[in-house]
Scaffold this active site. Structure first.
Site, PDB file in Angstrom:
ATOM      1  N   ASP A 292       0.934  -1.115  -0.060  1.00 22.41           N
ATOM      2  CA  ASP A 292      -0.018  -0.029  -0.018  1.00 22.41           C
ATOM      3  C   ASP A 292       0.858   1.075   0.110  1.00 22.41           C
ATOM      4  O   ASP A 292       1.960   1.460  -0.490  1.00 22.41           O
ATOM      5  CB  ASP A 292      -1.101  -0.078   1.222  1.00 22.41           C
ATOM      6  CG  ASP A 292      -2.338   0.684   0.852  1.00 22.41           C
ATOM      7  OD1 ASP A 292      -2.112   1.815   0.602  1.00 22.41           O
ATOM      8  OD2 ASP A 292      -3.431   0.044   1.087  1.00 22.41           O
ATOM      9  N   HIS A 315       2.308   1.814  -3.051  1.00 23.92           N
ATOM     10  CA  HIS A 315       1.619   2.743  -3.757  1.00 23.92           C
ATOM     11  C   HIS A 315       1.919   4.435  -3.628  1.00 23.92           C
ATOM     12  O   HIS A 315       1.027   5.339  -3.568  1.00 23.92           O
ATOM     13  CB  HIS A 315       0.047   2.696  -3.043  1.00 23.92           C
ATOM     14  CG  HIS A 315      -0.745   1.522  -3.400  1.00 23.92           C
ATOM     15  ND1 HIS A 315      -1.934   1.152  -3.099  1.00 23.92           N
ATOM     16  CD2 HIS A 315      -0.219   0.359  -4.005  1.00 23.92           C
ATOM     17  CE1 HIS A 315      -2.319  -0.052  -3.330  1.00 23.92           C
ATOM     18  NE2 HIS A 315      -1.308  -0.566  -4.000  1.00 23.92           N
TER      19      HIS A 315
END
Length: 485
Positions: A292, A315
């Protein structure tokens, strides 16, 4: 009369003899070394000869250096203020920790913590070459300043949700609460044992080849600092967290440096470092690879400096998400510079929900190198975890966002520049300078996306961006004050 004269002469002679004898004895006592005389001394005398192998010294007492001052206390080696005093080390094995990776060592850790908390510069030591398992624990203060939690071995939670005690919180594992001047450091590893948590059938997440895989339900964040100040976190290896690896909430004065944080690329919600309601933060010289956000910045954050960080796969670096459930979010003065982002779904991102209020301002992304990154530069004010989110009239206001010297390669599945601002609340004062992004593979995607975005280009960009509008929207200029925090 004759008798008197003779007596007087005799008295004078005797007096002179006695006086001379006294002077000779005096000189002998002070200036000559006496040998084998101790047996002749009075046993009750407080005076004794020096040892025969000692040099003769002046009889006057030697001065004490430095001379004592009545107002000064006597030196105390146990005084914390004494520069020669050693820090107090509280090895968890001395309190009963086993370190076999199976035994619950929580009680020993709590006892070591209590002992270290009570002294200045106390050290809780987790020694090398051992594996310690403890359950969900809150290490709370206030403590004496200078406390150090040093992990040189391996520290880990129970192995997965099936082994998690039912009485323990599933929202967090290690919590540090109400602390000041604490250091969390060491050469060891914090192992999160997150694998079984990632497979819980609650929150879907993207799998390989476009598939959907199950994700975490109520999974614990690995490490949380809450309501604390003047913190240092350094040098640790942190891996495989069930959810966020590290969170800071309600803190001020945080230095994070030289960390290695990692979890698999497809591990859901495993943000590397998340900060929220936290001010004055420095994140430096760290490596983060996860499933993430590499670093995520939530509401209530200000004065955050990120530098020398490598992200990926991840991310990217995200501000948000902000404004969920019509909440207010205020974020200001955030800088990320000299950062390398590789093999990531996003590069530098700002994401907000429709319906929020507040503002994001004073944001600087500078000297960012991208390698095979999708969505290199993105503002998304329509963030939603499903397709059921409605467009709303209010939004978090974005202004004063600069992108300088952003270079590298992008994944051609998405445009490298994407500014999707709210229909009703435009993004303003976006600055672009020396932005050069080329495709990692395939042809150049030369259609950056802009919606209701205003700003200026100090230099030409690659790919060219013609959709960024000049100036300020009139309706926002009249009412923008209502969006400031």
């Amino acid at each position: 009369m004759g008798i008197f004269n003779r007596v007087l002469v005799v008295w004078i002679v005797v007096s002179v003899f006695v006086h001379e004898s006294s002077n000779v004895e005096g000189r002998t006592h002070f200036h000559k070394k006496q040998k084998n005389k101790s047996s002749n001394k009075d046993k009750d005398s407080p005076v004794s000869d020096p040892p025969t192998d000692s040099p003769v010294s002046d009889p006057s007492p030697s001065p004490v250096f430095p001379p004592p001052v009545p107002s000064d206390p006597s030196p105390n080696p146990d005084d914390p203020g004494n520069s020669n005093s050693e820090p107090c080390v509280f090895d968890v094995t001395s309190f009963g920790a086993v370190g076999d990776g199976k035994t619950d060592d929580t009680p020993a850790f709590m006892e070591a913590w209590k002992a270290a908390c009570a002294v200045e510069s106390g050290i809780v030591l987790v020694p090398a070459d051992l594996e310690f398992m403890i359950t969900s624990t809150i290490f709370s203060g206030p403590c004496k300043p200078g406390l150090v939690f040093q992990i040189d071995g391996v520290l880990m939670p129970p192995n997965g949700p099936d082994c998690w005690p039912k009485s323990d919180s599933r929202k967090q594992w290690l919590v540090f609460y109400r602390l000041d001047q604490m250091t969390f450091t060491g050469s060891g590893t914090i192992e999160g044992n997150g694998g079984d948590w990632w497979e819980l059938p609650c929150k879907p997440h993207r799998g390989p080849n476009g598939s959907t895989l199950p994700g975490p339900c109520d999974s614990p964040a690995l490490i949380r600092f809450f309501m604390s100040t003047n913190l240092v976190v350094s040098s640790l290896t942190i891996q495989n967290s069930p959810q966020f690896h590290m969170k800071f909430d309600g803190c001020e004065g945080v230095l994070i440096e030289k960390l290695s944080i990692s979890s698999p690329k497809l591990s859901p919600n495993t943000d590397g470092i998340h900060i929220e309601n936290t001010k004055s933060v420095g994140i430096y010289d760290s490596q983060i690879a996860n499933g993430d956000d590499c670093i995520s910045i939530g509401r209530g954050c200000s004065d955050v400096n990120i530098e020398g960080v490598t992200c990926g796969p991840s991310h990217g670096i995200s501000i948000g998400s902000l404004g969920v459930q019509n909440s207010q979010a205020c974020v200001t003065n955030i800088t990320a510079r000299n950062v390398f982002i590789k093999d990531s779904d996003n590069g530098v991102r700002i994401k907000t929900w429709q319906g929020g209020t507040g503002s994001v301002s004073g944001i600087s992304f500078e000297n960012i190198q991208m390698e095979n990154v999708r969505n290199c530069i993105i503002i998304d004010q329509y963030y939603c975890l499903s397709k059921a989110c409605r467009n709303q009239t209010s939004a978090v206001y974005l202004t004063d966002v600069s992108y300088r010297n952003i270079k590298g390669t992008y994944d051609v599945r998405s445009p490298p520049i994407h500014f999707a601002c709210s229909d009703t609340v435009a993004c303003t004062n976006i600055t672009m300078s020396e932005v050069e992004l080329l495709p990692a593979e395939g042809e150049l995607v030369d259609d950056p996306f802009c919606w209701n975005a205003y700003g200026n280009q100090e230099t030409l960009t690659i790919p060219p961006i013609t959709c960024l509008q000049d100036g300020m929207p009139e309706y926002l200029a009249e009412s923008s004050s209502s969006y400031h925090c």
